[in-house]
Structures are given as structure tokens and as C-alpha cells.
Design an enzyme around this catalytic site. Structure first.
Site, PDB file in Angstrom:
ATOM      1  CB  CYS A  74      -0.900  -0.019   1.228  1.00  0.00           C
ATOM      2  SG  CYS A  74      -1.935   1.445   1.391  1.00  0.00           S
ATOM      3  CG  ASN A  76      -1.569   7.158  -0.657  1.00  0.00           C
ATOM      4  OD1 ASN A  76      -0.615   7.839  -1.006  1.00  0.00           O
ATOM      5  ND2 ASN A  76      -2.718   7.139  -1.326  1.00  0.00           N
ATOM      6  CG  ASN A 170      -6.099  -2.580  -6.093  1.00  0.00           C
ATOM      7  OD1 ASN A 170      -6.811  -2.470  -5.111  1.00  0.00           O
ATOM      8  ND2 ASN A 170      -4.949  -3.242  -6.066  1.00  0.00           N
ATOM      9  CD  GLU A 188      -7.197   1.290  -2.176  1.00  0.00           C
ATOM     10  OE1 GLU A 188      -6.516   0.389  -1.637  1.00  0.00           O
ATOM     11  OE2 GLU A 188      -7.178   2.481  -1.817  1.00  0.00           O
ATOM     12  NE  ARG A 189      -5.702  -7.028  -4.458  1.00  0.00           N
ATOM     13  CZ  ARG A 189      -4.880  -8.009  -4.769  1.00  0.00           C
ATOM     14  NH1 ARG A 189      -5.322  -9.053  -5.435  1.00  0.00           N
ATOM     15  NH2 ARG A 189      -3.613  -7.964  -4.416  1.00  0.00           N
ATOM     16  CB  CYS A 198      -5.278   3.836  -4.698  1.00  0.00           C
ATOM     17  SG  CYS A 198      -4.424   2.236  -4.812  1.00  0.00           S
ATOM     18  CB  THR A 200       0.052   0.585  -5.413  1.00  0.00           C
ATOM     19  OG1 THR A 200      -1.299   0.294  -5.011  1.00  0.00           O
ATOM     20  CG2 THR A 200       1.004   0.264  -4.282  1.00  0.00           C
TER      21      THR A 200
END
Length: 259
Positions: A74, A76, A170, A188-189, A198, A200
Site C-alpha cells: 500500500c 499511501n 484494483n 480498491e480490492r 490509492c 500504488t
């Protein structure tokens, strides 16, 4: 048992932070993590992050999605964890830490965190989308007027559909603003909904935009629902290296909760 926690956010992506250097947090308890992330019955967050000891680096990042399952990288969250490590006095202005996808170098100054992401070499370009992994898998669709898209409904269909199915992906919807700036909305999954940002995801968007010649820039500004991020990289043949995700990471509050 009382759990001391901290809350951080990076462009609206919010995370519960736990100092787990004593390794006491019950991280196999999926229902507990899910409840802590619940916005009505718990603290509320897009995910939960444990700061743990590392043998060779400053610390280790262990990330859980809001559904309680351990997740992939992740961006962030990683940036927020750097700010958290600084608050705890573990680091000052730079760090290298362990994460699920390897080592990450980062710097922090005035609540702005610049996080080095993994190199990207494999990019799948299809007619309707681009797919790549920036620590987490991302499906990217370049569209017009993304403000009108029902991100949860459309994103969910793509996330569970072919060719992703059970493992999922995602999903990012992208609108170009200028040569080197884009607006992004992400499903987002693990959260199974749209999030305000998000990390990534915007990293994947920047690389995909360059790879598909939508932009020739290697420093790209991204507008998300929760604010603004910047992605920079170096392109070497077919590889993208020295990839950095840069943006704000801010402490919100801390407290105790009985678990």
C-alpha cells in the site's frame, strides 16, 4: 485488553497505525482487524498497519486491508508509516524499511513523504485497458469525464471478472488534464469500494500513461479525491526504475480501544 492506536491519512487514504515492536498484536484475528477498520463499529480506516522490528532495516511494515486480510503493498500506507516512524522517534528524515514486496527507501520533510516504489518491467497493454503491478495489481482505464462513473459498480465488475476472478485487481479510472497531469478514481480490492486515494494505483497510472505514449513526461501530477500526489521515475529500455510516490502524510489522532 486495551489497544493503543494512532490514525494517519495520506490524501484521504486513512490508516490505523499500531506500534507492534513487541509483537503482541493478534494479527491472525481477521474479524478483529475488520471490526477496527469498520467506520461505524470500530475506529474506521481503509486499512490497518503494524510497525514491527526488522533485523536489518529501521522497521517492518505489515499491512492489512479493511476486510481483515493481510494485503499487498500500500503506497499511501507506506508513506503514512514513515511519518508514524518519525513520530515514534525511530527515524528522523530518511529511512529504509521492509514490506511485503521488498525494501523501500523514503524521505520525509514537512509532512511530505517521498517513497521509493518497486521497479516495474512487465506491463500488459490491451485495447481497453493497461495492467501492471506496482506492489499491488492495477487495471487502468483511460476515460473521459470520470466524475460521472459509478466507480463502485463498474470497478466491482472488473475486479471480480475475467481475467482476474478470485484473486482480483484494483481498478483505476483515469482522465487526462494536461500533458503531465491526470485525475484518478480508484476501486480498491480489500476495501471493496472507492477510496479517496490509492498510492500504488496512481503510481501504476503514471507508468501506464508513459508506456502507452499518452504522456512523454517522467514527472506526473495526479489529482485524487483526497488531494494531490506526484509520481516520478526513470525509464530504461522497457523498465521503469527509481519510481517515487510523493505527497502528504498526516497524523490525525491517537487513542485507546478495548478489544
Amino acid at each position: 485488553m486495551k489497544l493503543h492506536f494512532y490514525k494517519y491519512q495520506g490524501t484521504g487514504n486513512d490508516f490505523i497505525m499500531i506500534d507492534n515492536r513487541n509483537l503482541s498484536f493478534p494479527k491472525t484475528n481477521i474479524s478483529l482487524i475488520n471490526k477496527l477498520c469498520d467506520r461505524r463499529f470500530g475506529i474506521g480506516a481503509d486499512g490497518l498497519i503494524l510497525l514491527e522490528p526488522s533485523n536489518k532495516q529501521d522497521f517492518k511494515m505489515v499491512y492489512f486491508n479493511a476486510d481483515g486480510n493481510e494485503g499487498s503493498m500500500c503506497g499511501n500506507g507506506g508513506r503514512c508509516l514513515v511519518a508514524f516512524a518519525k513520530q515514534l522517534g525511530i527515524i528522523t528524515y530518511k529511512t529504509t524499511f521492509d514490506a511485503v514486496d521488498g525494501l523501500h527507501y523514503a524521505t520525509i520533510e514537512n509532512n511530505i513523504v517521498s517513497l521509493k516504489m518497486i521497479d516495474v518491467t512487465e506491463i500488459e497493454i490491451a485495447k481497453e485497458y493497461t495492467f501492471l503491478n506496482t506492489g499491488s495489481p492495477h487495471h487502468i482505464s483511460f476515460c473521459n469525464n470520470i466524475s460521472t462513473i459509478n466507480v463502485k459498480e463498474v470497478g466491482s465488475k472488473i475486479r471480480y471478472g475475467a481475467p482476474y476472478f478470485e484473486e482480483g485487481t484494483n481498478v483505476n479510472f483515469v482522465e487526462q488534464l494536461t500533458n503531465n497531469s491526470f485525475k484518478v478514481r480508484t476501486y480498491e480490492r480489500g476495501v471493496e469500494d472507492e477510496t479517496l486515494a490509492c498510492g500504488t494505483g496512481v503510481t501504476a497510472v503514471a507508468i501506464a500513461a508513459n508506456k502507452t505514449n499518452i504522456t512523454n513526461s517522467n514527472t506526473i501530477k495526479i489529482e485524487v479525491l483526497g488531494g494531490n500526489l506526484e509520481v516520478s521515475f526513470e525509464k530504461k529500455n522497457t523498465s521503469y526504475t527509481n519510481v517515487f510516490l510523493k505527497g502528504p502524510a498526516q497524523f490525525v489522532f491517537e487513542g485507546n480501544i478495548t478489544i
